[in-house]
Write a protein that holds these residues in place. Structure first.
Motif, mmCIF file in Angstrom:
data_model
loop_
_atom_site.group_PDB
_atom_site.id
_atom_site.type_symbol
_atom_site.label_atom_id
_atom_site.label_comp_id
_atom_site.label_asym_id
_atom_site.label_seq_id
_atom_site.Cartn_x
_atom_site.Cartn_y
_atom_site.Cartn_z
ATOM 1 N N HIS A 199 0.834 -1.196 0.000
ATOM 2 C CA HIS A 199 0.000 0.000 0.000
ATOM 3 C C HIS A 199 0.872 1.251 0.000
ATOM 4 O O HIS A 199 2.000 1.240 0.495
ATOM 5 N N PRO A 250 -6.542 2.788 3.006
ATOM 6 C CA PRO A 250 -5.394 2.289 2.239
ATOM 7 C C PRO A 250 -5.530 2.653 0.765
ATOM 8 O O PRO A 250 -6.631 2.660 0.201
ATOM 9 N N ASP A 252 -3.818 1.855 -3.098
ATOM 10 C CA ASP A 252 -2.950 1.009 -3.908
ATOM 11 C C ASP A 252 -2.113 1.857 -4.857
ATOM 12 O O ASP A 252 -2.517 2.946 -5.280
#
Length: 319
Positions: A199, A250, A252
């Protein structure tokens, strides 16, 4: 017998600053020293805070931004890494402002408070004695330009299982330094690091935000980020001044490629937009609407000019 000739010390670079502060006492710039066998220099045991102050021509005043919040984090950092240093936030804040006045600085500044473990021929488990140095140095734009080409580093952001990323420990910054050096070798301006889980974490000394599908997003503190004071300021301005909804979640890596806007923020970095990530252009490579608004609000906030002011901007001279 062989005699060693010692050359005279080179003159200190003229940066317009006469004094630093050592344990509350003014010292000449060139006399601020730490022994090479101190625990800090042998083992990297130390913490610090970086602050900004901004000159307002309109007010003929210098404003120091969120000084006490930074000093509170400094005290927390000492607690986490076990340094027996000073804990009086009000006193530390007053000393730093006094240093600025002693140097009669009137312009944008970067200030720094550093706490070192200065034990003689130190051992790694020494927690004291602690010594505190403070500096206030004229400083403009940290990156030297606006708009950054950013690389996702091959180095992973350090984990809370190995080092405490949420505090400003000097040793932590080797992690970001390696990422920054890698990015510069590869022709980028800056670096972002991922967590061990892949992440998005943060940059080499700055937090990161993105706008995706019109929503402002930033990683949570559990993604191995520094609990940034500029990050907190931006979040407050976004919600209180712009009425934005904020997603703390989070992120990506590939979400950054798809984002409409990406920017980084920090005390030194301020609020700076990202033009590209891994050579993938972000939008039209110009600051997006939300980024521009937050840049403008931040520059007003550091001079006490926003309606949602939290007493962040402290006058230095009119006291």
């Amino acid at each position: 017998m062989t005699h060693t000739t010692i050359a005279p010390a080179a003159p200190t670079q003229d940066i317009g600053v006469r004094y630093l502060l050592h344990d509350g006492e003014l010292v000449e710039y060139g006399e601020a020293k730490l022994h090479v066998l101190s625990t800090t220099l042998k083992y990297g045991v130390g913490v610090f805070e970086g602050f900004r102050a901004y000159w307002s021509e309109e007010d003929d005043e210098l404003y120091a931004f969120r000084i006490q919040d930074h000093m509170r984090r400094l005290v927390d950092s000492m607690r986490v890494v076990e340094i027996d240093g000073p804990t009086d936030v009000d006193l530390l804040s007053a000393q730093l402002l006094g240093l600025v006045r002693a140097n009669e600085l009137r312009g944008n500044l970067h200030m720094r408070t550093q706490v070192f473990v200065d034990s003689s021929d130190g051992k790694p488990d020494d927690t004291g004695p602690a010594t505190v140095y403070m500096a206030a140095i004229p400083m403009g734009n940290y990156f030297g330009a606006t708009g950054l080409d950013v690389q996702i580093s091959s180095w992973a952001r350090l984990s809370d299982r190995s080092m405490p990323p949420r505090v400003k420990s000097i040793a932590n910054y080797q992690n970001g330094r390696l990422a920054l050096l890698e990015s510069r070798r590869n022709g980028y301006d800056a670096a972002l690091l991922l967590t061990e889980d892949g992440h998005v974490s943060e940059g080499a000394g700055y937090n990161v935000f993105m706008v995706r599908d019109g929503r402002l997003c930033t990683p949570p503190v559990t993604e191995s980020i520094l609990e940034g004071i500029t990050r907190d300021s931006v979040m407050h301005l976004a919600t209180a001044e712009l009425g934005l909804e904020l997603d703390v979640r989070p992120i990506d890596r590939t979400e950054l490629y798809s984002a409409e806007e990406v920017f980084v923020c920090g005390s030194a970095a301020e609020v700076n937009h990202v033009k590209s990530v891994d050579r993938t252009p972000i939008g039209d490579t110009q600051p997006g609407e939300i980024t521009r608004q937050l840049q403008d609000l931040y520059q007003k906030a550091v001079r006490g000019k926003v309606s949602a002011d939290q007493g962040w901007a402290q006058p230095v001279y009119s006291v």
